[in-house]
Design an enzyme around this catalytic site. Structure first.
Site, PDB file in Angstrom:
ATOM      1  CB  VAL A   1      -0.921   0.046   1.241  1.00 15.05           C
ATOM      2  CG1 VAL A   1      -1.914  -1.084   1.191  1.00 15.05           C
ATOM      3  CG2 VAL A   1      -0.111  -0.009   2.529  1.00 15.05           C
ATOM      4  CB  CYS A   2       0.654   4.844  -1.109  1.00 14.72           C
ATOM      5  SG  CYS A   2      -0.657   4.763  -2.273  1.00 14.72           S
ATOM      6  N   GLY A   3       1.960   4.607   1.711  1.00 15.88           N
ATOM      7  CA  GLY A   3       1.876   5.011   3.097  1.00 15.88           C
ATOM      8  C   GLY A   3       1.836   3.811   4.009  1.00 15.88           C
ATOM      9  CG  ASP A   4       4.848   0.740   3.670  1.00 19.37           C
ATOM     10  OD1 ASP A   4       5.654   1.103   4.544  1.00 19.37           O
ATOM     11  OD2 ASP A   4       5.176   0.632   2.481  1.00 19.37           O
TER      12      ASP A   4
ATOM     13  CG  HIS B   1      -5.009   3.482  -2.000  1.00 15.89           C
ATOM     14  ND1 HIS B   1      -5.436   2.260  -2.461  1.00 15.89           N
ATOM     15  CD2 HIS B   1      -3.659   3.399  -1.924  1.00 15.89           C
ATOM     16  CE1 HIS B   1      -4.382   1.473  -2.641  1.00 15.89           C
ATOM     17  NE2 HIS B   1      -3.297   2.144  -2.330  1.00 15.89           N
TER      18      HIS B   1
END
Lengths: 152, 172
Positions: free
Chosen positions: A43-46, B34
């Site tokens: 995910v982005c921002g893990d 997202h």
């Protein structure tokens, strides 16, 4: 988890293929130990990418962030380059998970670190810790609250 | 439980009924795919809930992974100085693939901003401070990725697919 108020056990792990870092080298600084299951979560921002964006906030509190997982130093290097991480990732790789075991945050079933945080003060004493459900990225509010508390 | 800090206040951009019992706060990044997917979902939920819902957007640009995210956030805050925050917020999410500075200026013109003023405001430190202030509040509140939602002040950890989020909001 190790108890708050106790001395954080020293360790030495690879932070790049040819460099090691030990906890005792960081005396005089606060240290945030972020144990996490694995590089390359999708995910982005893990969790690591998220903390990477918060380094300015941590450094205002004289705190150094260290990420720790059982991934190898080569894997960490590729991951850190890909995500443009500006803090050390430590390879708890050989013997696998030894430091995670020392800090009581090793997941024996999965063979990886649990998702756990320790905040250690300038003289190496554990001041705060948190074990997160493995699927939930804990964010940084607990860390920042702990750092704020320590000012008092 | 991670809580929203500080609570929604005068500096926030609020859409919908300011006195609604249900408050939904999004920490978002304009370049995050997202968040782009969440954008029409929130619009649809707002439509379905009408004046029962208050919606707030706070900036949380992940600048290392999304190099245009901070400037896009600054553009929306600059538009806010002309009373058009939401128009800018919307046009940016509708054109997420094109967020270079020259695109942002085009969007400013398209939503009817005074472009000369916008260009000056875009460079004003106070506008960047607002974006960074939002980011810090997100860090303090336990934002753990983008988008992160807070419902009535508490971090929402479940699915934000429309049916799930709507069901949860209506149960509040």
């Amino acid at each position: 988890m190790l108890k708050t108020g106790t001395q954080a056990p020293d360790f030495s792990l690879n932070t790049t293929p040819d460099q090691k870092l030990s906890l005792s080298q960081l005396k005089g600084k606060r240290v945030i130990l972020a144990f996490y299951p694995a590089d390359w979560s999708p995910v982005c921002g893990d969790q690591m990418a998220l903390y990477n964006e918060m380094l300015k906030i941590f450094s205002k509190h004289n705190a150094q962030l260290l990420g720790i997982s059982v991934d190898s130093k080569w894997c960490h290097m590729a991951f850190a380059q890909d995500r443009k991480l500006h803090f050390p990732l430590l390879a708890d790789y050989e013997p696998k998970g030894a430091v995670a075991k020392l800090y009581d945050v090793y997941d024996n079933e999965e063979g990886q670190c649990k998702r756990a945080l320790y905040v250690i003060d300038e003289v190496g004493v554990i001041r705060w810790s948190y074990l997160s459900p493995v699927g939930i990225n804990p964010g940084a509010d607990g860390i920042i609250d702990a750092l704020n508390e320590m000012k008092k | 439980m991670s809580k929203l800090k500080p609570p929604v206040g005068g500096k926030d951009h609020i859409q919908g009924n300011k006195n609604a019992a249900i408050e939904l706060v999004e920490y978002g990044d304009y370049q995050c795919p997202h968040c782009g997917r969440a954008y029409p979902i929130i619009k649809s939920i707002q439509e379905k809930m009408g004046d029962k819902l208050k919606f707030v957007f706070r900036n949380f640009p992940l600048a290392e992974v999304h190099p245009n995210a901070t400037n896009a956030a600054v553009a929306a805050e600059a538009a806010a100085l002309q009373g058009k925050f939401w128009e800018m917020h919307d046009i940016i999410f509708e054109h997420q693939e094109h967020l270079g500075d020259s695109h942002l200026v085009k969007y400013a013109a398209r939503i009817g901003l005074d472009v000369a003023k916008f260009t000056v405001d875009f460079e004003t430190p106070a506008v960047l401070d607002k974006v960074e202030g939002d980011f810090e509040s997100g860090a303090l509140s336990g934002v753990n990725g983008t988008p992160t939602f807070f419902i009535n002040g508490e971090r929402y950890n479940r699915s934000w697919e429309e049916d799930d989020l709507l069901y949860y909001l209506r149960s509040k």
